[in-house]
Design a protein around this motif. Structure first.
Motif, PDB file in Angstrom:
ATOM      1  N   MET A  57       0.830  -1.198   0.000  1.00  9.59           N
ATOM      2  CA  MET A  57       0.000   0.000   0.000  1.00  9.59           C
ATOM      3  C   MET A  57       0.870   1.256   0.000  1.00  9.59           C
ATOM      4  SD  MET A  57      -2.813   1.214   2.809  1.00  9.59           S
ATOM      5  CE  MET A  57      -3.880  -0.151   2.385  1.00  9.59           C
ATOM      6  N   PRO A  58       0.675   2.158  -0.957  1.00 11.84           N
ATOM      7  CA  PRO A  58       1.450   3.397  -0.950  1.00 11.84           C
ATOM      8  C   PRO A  58       0.971   4.337   0.143  1.00 11.84           C
ATOM      9  CG  PRO A  58      -0.151   3.423  -2.736  1.00 11.84           C
ATOM     10  CD  PRO A  58      -0.223   2.050  -2.119  1.00 11.84           C
ATOM     11  N   THR A  59       1.882   4.935   0.877  1.00  7.12           N
ATOM     12  CA  THR A  59       1.535   5.889   1.927  1.00  7.12           C
ATOM     13  C   THR A  59       2.753   6.755   2.211  1.00  7.12           C
ATOM     14  OG1 THR A  59       0.857   6.167   4.243  1.00  7.12           O
ATOM     15  CG2 THR A  59       2.133   4.204   3.713  1.00  7.12           C
ATOM     16  N   ASP A  60       2.511   7.974   2.682  1.00  8.69           N
ATOM     17  CA  ASP A  60       3.632   8.839   3.038  1.00  8.69           C
ATOM     18  C   ASP A  60       3.965   8.737   4.522  1.00  8.69           C
ATOM     19  OD1 ASP A  60       1.504  10.132   4.189  1.00  8.69           O
ATOM     20  OD2 ASP A  60       1.857  12.072   3.257  1.00  8.69           O
ATOM     21  N   SER A  66       5.532  10.916  16.054  1.00  8.75           N
ATOM     22  CA  SER A  66       4.545   9.858  16.287  1.00  8.75           C
ATOM     23  C   SER A  66       3.139  10.422  16.174  1.00  8.75           C
ATOM     24  CB  SER A  66       4.753   9.234  17.672  1.00  8.75           C
ATOM     25  OG  SER A  66       5.975   8.516  17.721  1.00  8.75           O
ATOM     26  N   GLY A  67       2.310   9.742  15.406  1.00  8.54           N
ATOM     27  CA  GLY A  67       0.941  10.204  15.191  1.00  8.54           C
ATOM     28  C   GLY A  67      -0.066   9.525  16.082  1.00  8.54           C
ATOM     29  N   VAL A  68      -0.318   8.237  15.837  1.00  7.79           N
ATOM     30  CA  VAL A  68      -1.370   7.529  16.566  1.00  7.79           C
ATOM     31  C   VAL A  68      -0.952   6.092  16.838  1.00  7.79           C
ATOM     32  CG1 VAL A  68      -3.286   8.919  15.668  1.00  7.79           C
ATOM     33  CG2 VAL A  68      -2.509   6.901  14.405  1.00  7.79           C
ATOM     34  N   ASN A  69      -1.592   5.505  17.838  1.00  5.50           N
ATOM     35  CA  ASN A  69      -1.404   4.091  18.174  1.00  5.50           C
ATOM     36  C   ASN A  69      -2.760   3.382  18.169  1.00  5.50           C
ATOM     37  OD1 ASN A  69      -1.203   2.349  21.281  1.00  5.50           O
ATOM     38  ND2 ASN A  69      -0.532   1.530  19.317  1.00  5.50           N
ATOM     39  N   PHE A  70      -2.925   2.428  17.245  1.00  6.28           N
ATOM     40  CA  PHE A  70      -4.090   1.549  17.216  1.00  6.28           C
ATOM     41  C   PHE A  70      -3.697   0.249  17.923  1.00  6.28           C
ATOM     42  CE2 PHE A  70      -4.678   4.322  13.590  1.00  6.28           C
ATOM     43  CZ  PHE A  70      -6.045   4.484  13.457  1.00  6.28           C
ATOM     44  N   ILE A  82      -8.585   8.692  16.628  1.00  3.80           N
ATOM     45  CA  ILE A  82      -8.856   7.289  16.325  1.00  3.80           C
ATOM     46  C   ILE A  82     -10.355   7.008  16.416  1.00  3.80           C
ATOM     47  CG2 ILE A  82      -8.476   4.913  17.116  1.00  3.80           C
ATOM     48  CD1 ILE A  82      -5.675   5.770  17.947  1.00  3.80           C
ATOM     49  N   TRP A  83     -10.990   7.560  17.439  1.00  2.00           N
ATOM     50  CA  TRP A  83     -12.443   7.425  17.555  1.00  2.00           C
ATOM     51  C   TRP A  83     -13.143   8.038  16.339  1.00  2.00           C
ATOM     52  CZ3 TRP A  83     -16.606   5.370  19.755  1.00  2.00           C
ATOM     53  CH2 TRP A  83     -17.821   6.037  19.624  1.00  2.00           C
ATOM     54  N   ALA A  88     -10.688   2.142   9.102  1.00  2.00           N
ATOM     55  CA  ALA A  88     -10.285   3.331   9.863  1.00  2.00           C
ATOM     56  C   ALA A  88      -8.800   3.627   9.655  1.00  2.00           C
ATOM     57  CB  ALA A  88     -10.595   3.138  11.339  1.00  2.00           C
ATOM     58  N   ILE A  89      -7.988   2.583   9.682  1.00  2.00           N
ATOM     59  CA  ILE A  89      -6.545   2.770   9.501  1.00  2.00           C
ATOM     60  C   ILE A  89      -6.236   3.228   8.081  1.00  2.00           C
ATOM     61  CG2 ILE A  89      -4.317   1.587   9.428  1.00  2.00           C
ATOM     62  CD1 ILE A  89      -5.291  -0.164  11.746  1.00  2.00           C
ATOM     63  N   PHE A  90      -6.874   2.603   7.074  1.00  2.00           N
ATOM     64  CA  PHE A  90      -6.630   2.990   5.689  1.00  2.00           C
ATOM     65  C   PHE A  90      -7.001   4.455   5.460  1.00  2.00           C
ATOM     66  CE2 PHE A  90      -7.536  -1.635   4.197  1.00  2.00           C
ATOM     67  CZ  PHE A  90      -6.317  -2.020   4.737  1.00  2.00           C
ATOM     68  N   GLU A  91      -8.143   4.856   6.011  1.00  2.00           N
ATOM     69  CA  GLU A  91      -8.573   6.240   5.845  1.00  2.00           C
ATOM     70  C   GLU A  91      -7.604   7.193   6.548  1.00  2.00           C
ATOM     71  OE1 GLU A  91     -11.158   7.475   3.995  1.00  2.00           O
ATOM     72  OE2 GLU A  91     -11.324   5.429   3.249  1.00  2.00           O
ATOM     73  N   TYR A  92      -7.100   6.793   7.703  1.00  2.00           N
ATOM     74  CA  TYR A  92      -6.138   7.639   8.410  1.00  2.00           C
ATOM     75  C   TYR A  92      -4.859   7.784   7.585  1.00  2.00           C
ATOM     76  CZ  TYR A  92      -3.180   9.689  11.958  1.00  2.00           C
ATOM     77  OH  TYR A  92      -2.337  10.545  12.620  1.00  2.00           O
ATOM     78  N   LEU A  93      -4.387   6.649   7.032  1.00  2.00           N
ATOM     79  CA  LEU A  93      -3.150   6.684   6.252  1.00  2.00           C
ATOM     80  C   LEU A  93      -3.291   7.546   5.001  1.00  2.00           C
ATOM     81  CD1 LEU A  93      -2.092   2.926   6.493  1.00  2.00           C
ATOM     82  CD2 LEU A  93      -1.021   4.876   7.656  1.00  2.00           C
ATOM     83  N   ALA A  94      -4.508   7.692   4.528  1.00  2.00           N
ATOM     84  CA  ALA A  94      -4.740   8.472   3.313  1.00  2.00           C
ATOM     85  C   ALA A  94      -4.736   9.972   3.575  1.00  2.00           C
ATOM     86  CB  ALA A  94      -6.071   8.075   2.675  1.00  2.00           C
ATOM     87  N   GLN A  95      -4.800  10.369   4.845  1.00  2.00           N
ATOM     88  CA  GLN A  95      -4.838  11.789   5.172  1.00  2.00           C
ATOM     89  C   GLN A  95      -3.439  12.397   5.107  1.00  2.00           C
ATOM     90  OE1 GLN A  95      -8.018  13.112   5.727  1.00  2.00           O
ATOM     91  NE2 GLN A  95      -8.436  11.018   5.076  1.00  2.00           N
TER      92      GLN A  95
END
Length: 543
Positions: free
Chosen positions: A378-381, A414-418, A445-446, A524-531
């Protein structure tokens, strides 16, 4: 020429689908093929589309016979069942068989080259789409390996180390930069009651406060049925044996004293009420012989066996010293991004003594392994770190050690921890996905989880927010990193009755619950990574 144009258009659509990503509302190829493929948005790209494509080629005379096309349609009809049930691992296996069949037909002149090429490209697209969908069947495979093949994974034990190596191998197989982070843990008391038979059964035991320890090899002797452990229930034949005593009538200490005076070399006290957990006798004194507790069921089973034959056992109570545990760390870094935001996807893989830990937390750990699989390309920055913590059950030791060793530069980005915990309990009331934050307040995350429910059309009544620590998200929160722990539980925050018992087994895991939680959390994680990252990412100039 008509078929060639169709193939070219299909290829273009497939490439577009791949670039834009797969979702439950993906590109659909209509059953109408009058002149070209028609793209619609409200249907799944699926086996149904492949079936329609075969029928189109059949109509246009691209098959040598109806029997040839019928064989292909019969094959994919079976695959549709797996697709509908989200058993994508099985669907992929059968579609690979479809490709073999397609090649065989092409080589035998039963289908035109262009038609075979178009069907092959569409099949490749379906497989590519299915490869990046969360699959609970794969999660179950990992749970089975951790909880059945390996079993209880107590911190510092050889089984915990075996599990760590298994996870490391899995992450490495997906191409992640993977390492083990070792750290010391406190001494722990190990308890074993091994019935010496052909099967060498080991029973779950509870700690008895005040028990003396045994030597390295424990004490071995026949069991003696001492009833309630009253003085008149011990005979001379109790000497040199391990006394089996039922709870009740007198105190634990009196039972142990009576057994000691009768010359017993150890005591096993079993409960007089049903419980999923073994009895933990409180002696309030220091005994001269080893003492342990067990459940009513196991005690009565031993007593029944004793009524038929002699039962020999080995009892061990010993402190294990100078032990280590380890975290398993798998990292995916973005290309050409300086100081990317770090996203942590974590779980713990150890369990308590005597518990296979299928739900706590092989379910969470197996889920992050599955997420690592579907995210590998998966591509992500952002930088993604999958971390499976050891020694969680003895005080969040692994996660505390991990954050303690984080450099300040890593903390700053560091951004978030799931954190994923206990996602698969079959217990009927445990149908709610809880997002647990340390302060009980909603956070990013919520927000992304809430949005994932909307995106997937899930019942929002099944999403709840709780104030709860007690898991590996706590050290991240304490460091100022946005963190939340996910688990499946009851509407009031309760857990299944098998929690922290020997009954936390794979038989009590629900693949449907795993799929429900996995779909939402991965979305939720995929959408976060896309931001956009924490700040605008600085791209390195191409050399």
């Amino acid at each position: 020429m008509k078929i060639r144009r169709l193939s070219i258009l299909l290829s273009a659509i497939l490439i577009m689908s791949f670039l834009t990503g797969f979702s439950p509302q993906s590109t659909y190829v209509s059953n109408s093929f009058d002149s070209s493929l028609v793209v619609q948005e409200d249907r799944d790209a699926s086996i149904a589309n492949l079936y329609a494509l075969i029928e189109k080629f059949e109509k246009d005379g691209e098959f040598a016979s109806t029997a040839a096309s019928r064989i292909l349609k019969t094959h994919i009809a079976a695959v549709e069942h797996y697709e509908k049930n989200k058993s994508f691992k099985k669907a992929i296996k059968h579609m690979e068989g479809f490709q073999i069949l397609l090649t065989s037909q092409e080589e035998g002149g039963l289908i035109s080259e262009n038609a075979a090429g178009a069907l092959r490209e569409y099949t490749d697209s379906l497989i590519s789409n299915w490869e990046v969908i969360f699959d609970s069947e794969r999660v179950m495979d990992h749970i089975r390996q951790l909880s059945v093949a390996i079993g209880p994974r107590v911190a510092g034990s050889s089984e915990e180390k075996q599990a760590a190596q298994y996870l490391k191998n899995e992450f490495e197989s997906y191409g992640y930069d993977t390492s083990l982070q070792e750290f010391p843990i406190n001494n722990r008391v190990e308890r074993k009651l091994q019935i010496i038979t052909d099967k060498n059964n080991k029973l779950p035991l509870g700690a008895a406060s005040g028990s003396i320890e045994t030597g390295e090899h424990g004490v071995t002797g026949n069991l003696f049925d001492a009833g309630l452990g009253l003085p008149n229930q011990f005979t001379d034949s109790a000497r040199g044996k391990i006394a089996l005593i039922q709870r009740g009538e007198n105190s634990y200490w009196e039972k142990v004293q009576n057994a000691t005076e009768a010359g017993a070399i150890g005591v096993v006290i079993y409960d007089n009420i049903d419980s999923l957990t073994p009895l933990r006798p409180a002696l309030n004194n220091s005994s001269r012989i080893p003492v342990v507790g067990t459940s009513k069921k196991d005690g009565e089973t031993l007593r029944t066996q004793l009524s038929k034959e002699e039962v020999k056992a080995n009892l061990l109570v010993q402190t294990q010293r100078n032990q280590n545990s380890q975290n398993v760390i798998a990292v995916k870094k973005p290309a050409n991004v300086i100081n990317p935001e770090i996203v942590y996807i974590t779980s713990h893989y150890d369990s308590i003594a005597f518990s296979p830990g299928a739900n706590d937390d092989a379910s969470g750990t197996s889920t992050i392994v599955e997420m690592a699989r579907i995210m590998k390309d998966m591509p992500t920055d952002k930088e993604i770190r999958f971390v499976a913590f050891g020694a969680e059950e003895i005080g969040l030791v692994g996660s505390n050690e991990y954050v303690r060793q984080l450099p300040q530069a890593d903390i700053d980005r560091s951004g978030v921890n799931f954190q994923l915990e206990m996602l698969g309990a079959k217990y009927e009331p445990a149908s709610y996905l809880a997002v647990n934050t340390v302060d009980g307040q909603p956070n990013r995350i919520w927000d992304f989880t809430n949005a994932a429910f909307d995106k997937l059309g899930k019942d929002k009544e099944k999403l709840i927010l709780f104030r709860r620590g007690s898991s590996d998200h706590v050290p991240f929160h304490n460091l100022g990193i946005t963190a939340a722990c996910f688990n499946m539980g009851t509407v009031s925050g309760g857990l299944e009755p098998e929690y922290h018992t020997p009954h936390d087994t794979i038989e009590n895991i629900s693949p449907e619950r795993l799929q429900f939680a996995g779909d939402i959390i991965s979305t939720a994680i995929f959408e976060y990574l896309a931001q956009t990252a924490l700040g605008e990412p600085i791209l390195e100039e191409a050399s």
